[in-house]
Design a protein around this motif. Structure first.
Motif, short mmCIF file in Angstrom:
data_model
loop_
_atom_site.label_atom_id
_atom_site.label_comp_id
_atom_site.label_asym_id
_atom_site.label_seq_id
_atom_site.Cartn_x
_atom_site.Cartn_y
_atom_site.Cartn_z
N THR A 81 1.27 -1.29 -0.04
CA THR A 81 -0.54 0.10 -0.15
C THR A 81 0.85 0.86 0.55
OG1 THR A 81 -0.40 0.10 2.53
CG2 THR A 81 -2.06 -1.55 0.75
N ASN A 82 2.11 0.79 0.75
CA ASN A 82 2.68 2.34 0.40
C ASN A 82 4.32 1.59 0.48
OD1 ASN A 82 1.34 4.94 1.31
ND2 ASN A 82 0.93 3.46 3.35
N ILE A 83 5.29 2.82 -0.73
CA ILE A 83 5.82 1.74 -1.63
C ILE A 83 7.21 3.19 -1.72
CG2 ILE A 83 4.76 0.65 -2.49
CD1 ILE A 83 5.88 1.04 -4.40
N LEU A 84 8.50 1.93 -1.74
CA LEU A 84 9.47 3.27 -1.70
C LEU A 84 9.65 3.18 -3.21
CD1 LEU A 84 12.27 5.47 -0.69
CD2 LEU A 84 12.96 3.15 0.06
N ALA A 85 10.03 3.62 -4.20
CA ALA A 85 9.90 3.44 -5.23
C ALA A 85 11.19 4.09 -5.96
CB ALA A 85 9.35 4.38 -6.30
N MET A 86 12.94 3.61 -5.54
CA MET A 86 14.18 4.32 -5.95
C MET A 86 15.09 3.45 -6.84
SD MET A 86 15.43 2.57 -2.73
CE MET A 86 16.97 3.22 -2.91
N ASP A 87 15.99 4.32 -7.34
CA ASP A 87 16.72 4.26 -8.06
C ASP A 87 18.12 4.92 -7.35
OD1 ASP A 87 17.36 6.81 -9.52
OD2 ASP A 87 16.21 6.92 -11.03
N SER A 88 19.05 4.63 -8.53
CA SER A 88 20.30 5.06 -8.10
C SER A 88 20.47 6.78 -7.11
CB SER A 88 21.60 4.59 -8.59
OG SER A 88 21.77 5.54 -9.83
N GLU A 89 19.78 7.53 -8.19
CA GLU A 89 19.78 9.10 -8.15
C GLU A 89 18.60 9.44 -7.13
OE1 GLU A 89 19.72 10.24 -11.91
OE2 GLU A 89 21.98 9.13 -12.46
N LYS A 90 17.50 8.96 -6.99
CA LYS A 90 16.07 9.26 -6.30
C LYS A 90 15.22 8.43 -5.82
CE LYS A 90 14.90 10.04 -11.34
NZ LYS A 90 15.88 9.51 -11.50
N ALA A 91 14.82 8.48 -5.30
CA ALA A 91 13.56 8.20 -4.21
C ALA A 91 12.43 8.63 -4.47
CB ALA A 91 14.24 7.01 -2.75
N PHE A 92 11.64 8.16 -4.83
CA PHE A 92 9.77 8.09 -3.96
C PHE A 92 8.99 7.88 -3.29
CE2 PHE A 92 11.43 9.14 -7.89
CZ PHE A 92 10.87 10.55 -8.46
N ILE A 93 8.43 8.19 -2.02
CA ILE A 93 7.40 7.46 -1.39
C ILE A 93 6.01 7.25 -2.70
CG2 ILE A 93 5.93 7.18 0.78
CD1 ILE A 93 9.56 6.72 1.00
N ILE A 94 4.98 6.42 -2.22
CA ILE A 94 4.05 6.54 -3.16
C ILE A 94 3.05 5.62 -2.54
CG2 ILE A 94 2.70 5.88 -4.83
CD1 ILE A 94 5.79 5.38 -6.64
#
Length: 124
Positions: A81-94
């Motif tokens: 339901t609440n995720i951390l989507a990330m790569d090597s440069e940035k991240a998003f809480i969704i």
């Protein structure tokens, strides 16, 4: 007696089986089912996430939006339901059920961060 057995074995054929016999085949049926499936919901950024992305110089491109949407769909399939989507440069809480990006974080800020209230992580 043989006639009785053969008559009992023949049962009505389902509509799907009839379409398959008429040449639709598995691929045709699969395409029909995929077309019925709901499209991936559009992802929105909260006001907070938009201001954070602007402050931190994170460019929101159509490609990035596709990556975020894909991450959200994969997480939803797993029940997150609440995720951390990330790569090597940035991240998003969704927030997955609302298809909303809650915040955006850069690589420098990730080093000292502790992410709480998430139940999944997905790499972009």
């Amino acid at each position: 007696m043989i006639e009785r057995v053969s008559r009992q074995v023949q049962q009505p054929v389902s509509a799907a089986a009839q379409r398959a016999r008429q040449g639709a085949g598995f691929q045709g049926l699969l395409q029909q089912e995929l077309q019925k499936a709901a499209p991936a919901p559009e992802v929105a950024f909260s006001k907070h996430a938009m201001s954070r992305a602007e402050e931190r110089g994170i460019e929101i491109t159509p490609s990035l939006m596709d990556q975020i949407r894909g991450s959200m769909v994969r997480a939803q399939a797993k029940g997150a339901t609440n995720i951390l989507a990330m790569d090597s440069e940035k991240a998003f809480i969704i927030n997955v059920p609302n298809a909303k990006v809650i915040t955006a974080i850069t690589q420098d800020e990730m080093k000292d961060s502790v992410f709480t209230n998430i139940d999944g992580a997905v790499f972009l």
